[in-house]
Write a protein that holds these residues in place. Structure first.
Motif, PDB file in Angstrom:
ATOM      1  N   VAL A 168     -68.315 -34.105  58.990  1.00 12.35           N
ATOM      2  CA  VAL A 168     -69.040 -34.740  57.653  1.00 12.35           C
ATOM      3  C   VAL A 168     -68.883 -33.460  56.823  1.00 12.35           C
ATOM      4  O   VAL A 168     -68.914 -32.495  57.039  1.00 12.35           O
ATOM      5  N   SER A 169     -68.647 -33.958  55.443  1.00 14.47           N
ATOM      6  CA  SER A 169     -68.675 -33.075  54.456  1.00 14.47           C
ATOM      7  C   SER A 169     -70.303 -32.829  53.982  1.00 14.47           C
ATOM      8  O   SER A 169     -71.131 -33.981  53.921  1.00 14.47           O
ATOM      9  N   ASP A 170     -70.388 -31.787  53.344  1.00 15.86           N
ATOM     10  CA  ASP A 170     -71.865 -31.561  52.748  1.00 15.86           C
ATOM     11  C   ASP A 170     -72.052 -32.476  51.612  1.00 15.86           C
ATOM     12  O   ASP A 170     -73.268 -32.992  51.355  1.00 15.86           O
ATOM     13  N   GLU A 171     -71.064 -33.012  50.817  1.00 14.16           N
ATOM     14  CA  GLU A 171     -71.142 -33.904  49.650  1.00 14.16           C
ATOM     15  C   GLU A 171     -71.564 -35.143  50.279  1.00 14.16           C
ATOM     16  O   GLU A 171     -72.452 -35.799  49.822  1.00 14.16           O
ATOM     17  N   ASP A 172     -71.036 -35.752  51.622  1.00 13.94           N
ATOM     18  CA  ASP A 172     -71.580 -36.934  52.229  1.00 13.94           C
ATOM     19  C   ASP A 172     -73.013 -36.703  52.488  1.00 13.94           C
ATOM     20  O   ASP A 172     -73.646 -37.690  52.303  1.00 13.94           O
ATOM     21  N   LEU A 173     -73.367 -35.554  52.921  1.00 14.21           N
ATOM     22  CA  LEU A 173     -74.703 -35.633  53.415  1.00 14.21           C
ATOM     23  C   LEU A 173     -75.744 -35.500  52.422  1.00 14.21           C
ATOM     24  O   LEU A 173     -76.982 -35.764  52.409  1.00 14.21           O
ATOM     25  N   ARG A 174     -75.218 -34.932  51.138  1.00 11.35           N
ATOM     26  CA  ARG A 174     -75.955 -34.916  50.074  1.00 11.35           C
ATOM     27  C   ARG A 174     -76.316 -36.195  49.487  1.00 11.35           C
ATOM     28  O   ARG A 174     -77.430 -36.472  48.876  1.00 11.35           O
ATOM     29  N   TRP A 175     -75.317 -37.107  49.589  1.00 15.92           N
ATOM     30  CA  TRP A 175     -75.756 -38.496  49.000  1.00 15.92           C
ATOM     31  C   TRP A 175     -76.566 -39.130  50.232  1.00 15.92           C
ATOM     32  O   TRP A 175     -77.345 -40.161  49.699  1.00 15.92           O
ATOM     33  N   LEU A 176     -76.081 -38.928  51.419  1.00 10.82           N
ATOM     34  CA  LEU A 176     -76.899 -39.801  52.525  1.00 10.82           C
ATOM     35  C   LEU A 176     -78.401 -39.271  52.616  1.00 10.82           C
ATOM     36  O   LEU A 176     -79.261 -40.014  52.829  1.00 10.82           O
ATOM     37  N   TYR A 177     -78.582 -38.004  52.634  1.00 11.19           N
ATOM     38  CA  TYR A 177     -80.036 -37.568  52.872  1.00 11.19           C
ATOM     39  C   TYR A 177     -80.380 -36.283  51.633  1.00 11.19           C
ATOM     40  O   TYR A 177     -80.506 -35.392  51.668  1.00 11.19           O
ATOM     41  N   PRO A 178     -80.708 -37.200  50.287  1.00  9.32           N
ATOM     42  CA  PRO A 178     -80.782 -36.302  49.369  1.00  9.32           C
ATOM     43  C   PRO A 178     -82.244 -35.433  49.561  1.00  9.32           C
ATOM     44  O   PRO A 178     -83.351 -35.903  50.070  1.00  9.32           O
ATOM     45  N   GLY A 179     -82.212 -34.026  49.263  1.00 13.35           N
ATOM     46  CA  GLY A 179     -83.223 -33.260  49.396  1.00 13.35           C
ATOM     47  C   GLY A 179     -83.218 -32.498  50.899  1.00 13.35           C
ATOM     48  O   GLY A 179     -84.389 -31.748  51.105  1.00 13.35           O
ATOM     49  N   ARG A 180     -82.352 -33.004  51.809  1.00 13.09           N
ATOM     50  CA  ARG A 180     -82.569 -32.332  53.193  1.00 13.09           C
ATOM     51  C   ARG A 180     -81.481 -31.463  53.289  1.00 13.09           C
ATOM     52  O   ARG A 180     -80.500 -31.713  52.792  1.00 13.09           O
ATOM     53  N   ARG A 181     -81.771 -30.247  54.008  1.00 12.08           N
ATOM     54  CA  ARG A 181     -80.713 -29.415  54.464  1.00 12.08           C
ATOM     55  C   ARG A 181     -79.628 -29.966  55.505  1.00 12.08           C
ATOM     56  O   ARG A 181     -80.026 -30.582  56.392  1.00 12.08           O
ATOM     57  N   ASP A 182     -78.472 -29.578  55.140  1.00 10.69           N
ATOM     58  CA  ASP A 182     -77.182 -30.221  55.738  1.00 10.69           C
ATOM     59  C   ASP A 182     -77.514 -29.820  57.244  1.00 10.69           C
ATOM     60  O   ASP A 182     -77.028 -30.321  58.271  1.00 10.69           O
ATOM     61  N   GLU A 183     -77.888 -28.473  57.536  1.00 12.31           N
ATOM     62  CA  GLU A 183     -77.939 -28.016  58.833  1.00 12.31           C
ATOM     63  C   GLU A 183     -79.164 -28.631  59.808  1.00 12.31           C
ATOM     64  O   GLU A 183     -78.932 -28.966  60.912  1.00 12.31           O
ATOM     65  N   GLU A 184     -80.314 -29.205  58.869  1.00 13.38           N
ATOM     66  CA  GLU A 184     -81.130 -29.778  59.540  1.00 13.38           C
ATOM     67  C   GLU A 184     -80.455 -31.403  60.031  1.00 13.38           C
ATOM     68  O   GLU A 184     -80.997 -31.824  60.995  1.00 13.38           O
ATOM     69  N   VAL A 185     -79.868 -31.827  59.271  1.00 12.04           N
ATOM     70  CA  VAL A 185     -79.202 -33.302  59.474  1.00 12.04           C
ATOM     71  C   VAL A 185     -78.256 -33.220  60.661  1.00 12.04           C
ATOM     72  O   VAL A 185     -78.195 -33.726  61.721  1.00 12.04           O
ATOM     73  N   ALA A 186     -77.673 -31.966  60.706  1.00 13.22           N
ATOM     74  CA  ALA A 186     -76.533 -31.947  61.861  1.00 13.22           C
ATOM     75  C   ALA A 186     -77.333 -31.655  63.116  1.00 13.22           C
ATOM     76  O   ALA A 186     -76.870 -32.448  64.156  1.00 13.22           O
ATOM     77  N   ARG A 187     -78.212 -31.135  63.186  1.00 16.05           N
ATOM     78  CA  ARG A 187     -79.142 -30.881  64.485  1.00 16.05           C
ATOM     79  C   ARG A 187     -79.740 -32.218  64.794  1.00 16.05           C
ATOM     80  O   ARG A 187     -79.974 -32.389  66.109  1.00 16.05           O
ATOM     81  N   ALA A 188     -80.577 -32.913  63.782  1.00 14.72           N
ATOM     82  CA  ALA A 188     -80.762 -34.268  64.090  1.00 14.72           C
ATOM     83  C   ALA A 188     -79.675 -35.021  64.663  1.00 14.72           C
ATOM     84  O   ALA A 188     -79.832 -35.901  65.604  1.00 14.72           O
ATOM     85  N   TRP A 189     -78.428 -35.261  64.005  1.00 15.08           N
ATOM     86  CA  TRP A 189     -77.501 -35.980  64.599  1.00 15.08           C
ATOM     87  C   TRP A 189     -76.961 -35.526  65.929  1.00 15.08           C
ATOM     88  O   TRP A 189     -76.636 -36.395  66.665  1.00 15.08           O
ATOM     89  N   LEU A 190     -77.064 -34.371  66.297  1.00  8.36           N
ATOM     90  CA  LEU A 190     -76.710 -33.782  67.625  1.00  8.36           C
ATOM     91  C   LEU A 190     -77.613 -34.248  68.658  1.00  8.36           C
ATOM     92  O   LEU A 190     -77.100 -34.679  69.755  1.00  8.36           O
ATOM     93  N   SER A 191     -78.906 -34.215  68.333  1.00  8.34           N
ATOM     94  CA  SER A 191     -79.783 -34.901  69.378  1.00  8.34           C
ATOM     95  C   SER A 191     -79.509 -36.290  69.518  1.00  8.34           C
ATOM     96  O   SER A 191     -80.139 -36.916  70.611  1.00  8.34           O
ATOM     97  N   SER A 192     -78.634 -37.056  68.839  1.00  7.01           N
ATOM     98  CA  SER A 192     -78.667 -38.433  69.008  1.00  7.01           C
ATOM     99  C   SER A 192     -77.586 -38.907  70.031  1.00  7.01           C
ATOM    100  O   SER A 192     -77.521 -39.943  70.394  1.00  7.01           O
ATOM    101  N   GLY A 193     -76.539 -37.786  70.356  1.00  2.00           N
ATOM    102  CA  GLY A 193     -75.519 -38.006  71.062  1.00  2.00           C
ATOM    103  C   GLY A 193     -74.362 -37.243  71.203  1.00  2.00           C
ATOM    104  O   GLY A 193     -73.811 -36.901  72.152  1.00  2.00           O
TER     105      GLY A 193
END
Length: 311
Positions: free
Chosen positions: A178-203
């Motif tokens: 995923v791109s950081d640009e995608d993550l900024r749109w999907l999760y405004p205000g959240r750090r992309d590394e935080e989102v990556a770890r949350a996604w990792l925990s899902s599967g």
């Protein structure tokens, strides 16, 4: 064998405010399939193409590099278009696309990796069939599943309504890019590394974030990698993320980490192997950015560029 499911279309590329447009074969999944083929991998693209001038262009472009197209182009449908407007080399998109493949058959038994994403997993009615295929293949457990959301805000509405379906597909996948640009749109205000770890925990076993000029971040349960961007003379970014995906999957294949039986080995990839794979994928993307349109490099070009950089 790789199977890629998703749109193949024509990019009409021009400068913002200009009057001249150049047609390039494109579509995110088609670009990934093309990149995989040029890196020496057998690959089938399951897509929808019209039997028209644009469809002929796309088919010749893909087949010329060894991509098998399934099914054959359909004379009853038009080939889809993406209008890519460039400003300082960076593309923004407007789409003219129809996406409906009908029910999808199970993958051939020799398939080691299924990749999808972008419009194929976002546009009705076709997305329902793609998601159904992912669910069935996840249950079968024979192939590694790869996913790149490749978010197109103009087609997705609000981030809050798009997130649940994207997170559902992340959870079905083994490899997510995923791109950081995608993550900024999907999760405004959240750090992309935080989102990556949350996604990792899902599967997924591996989550990789491309950050443009800021490089790449990759994470598994056990290791993480941060790499700077490769310096280039930028022409445009069309197909850059798709080229990275093809390089990433090619690297995992070369490391014998694809296929259902290798799922746990993929999850336990060591730091040195992940670093090497990410660096090679970044080089694939860098070469693509150094020339116009989605024109990914061959195996020989990548090997030569990596050797020159190491030397």
């Amino acid at each position: 064998m790789f199977v890629v499911v998703g749109e193949a279309l024509v990019d009409l590329v021009g400068q913002r405010g200009g009057r001249t447009w150049v047609a390039h074969p494109g579509g995110s999944p088609a670009n990934v399939a093309l990149g995989l083929a040029r890196l020496g991998n057998p690959v089938t693209l399951v897509t929808r193409l019209g039997r028209d001038a644009f469809g002929d262009m796309v088919r010749a472009h893909l087949a010329g590099s060894g991509v098998r197209i399934d099914p054959e182009p359909d004379g009853a449908v038009p080939t889809s278009l993406a209008i890519a407007t460039l400003a300082a080399g960076v593309a923004s998109y407007d789409f003219r696309i129809e996406w409906d493949l009908g029910a999808l058959a199970p993958l051939p038994v020799e398939t080691r990796c299924l990749h999808t994403g972008s419009l194929a997993t976002a546009l009705a009615p076709g997305r329902a069939h793609v998601v159904d295929l992912l669910e069935r293949e996840r249950e079968r457990g024979r192939a590694t599943i790869s996913y790149d959301p490749n978010v197109r805000p103009a087609l997705l509405g609000e981030p809050g309504s798009a997130r649940p379906e994207i997170e559902r597909l992340v959870a079905l996948s083994d490899v997510v890019k995923v791109s950081d640009e995608d993550l900024r749109w999907l999760y405004p205000g959240r750090r992309d590394e935080e989102v990556a770890r949350a996604w990792l925990s899902s599967g997924p076993a591996v989550v990789v974030i491309t950050r443009g000029g800021a490089g790449v971040y990759a994470v598994t349960r056990f290791v993480e990698v941060r790499r700077p961007a490769i310096p280039i003379d930028l022409v445009d970014t069309v197909g850059a993320g798709d080229s990275f995906s093809s390089g990433l999957l090619d690297g995992l294949r070369r490391a014998d980490l694809l296929g259902g039986p290798r799922r746990e080995a993929l999850a336990q990839i060591d730091h040195a192997t992940l670093l090497s794979i990410v660096d090679a994928a970044a080089m694939v993307a860098a070469i693509t950015c150094s020339r116009p349109g989605a024109d990914p490099p061959t195996r020989a070009e990548v090997d030569a560029a990596l050797e020159a950089r190491q030397g």
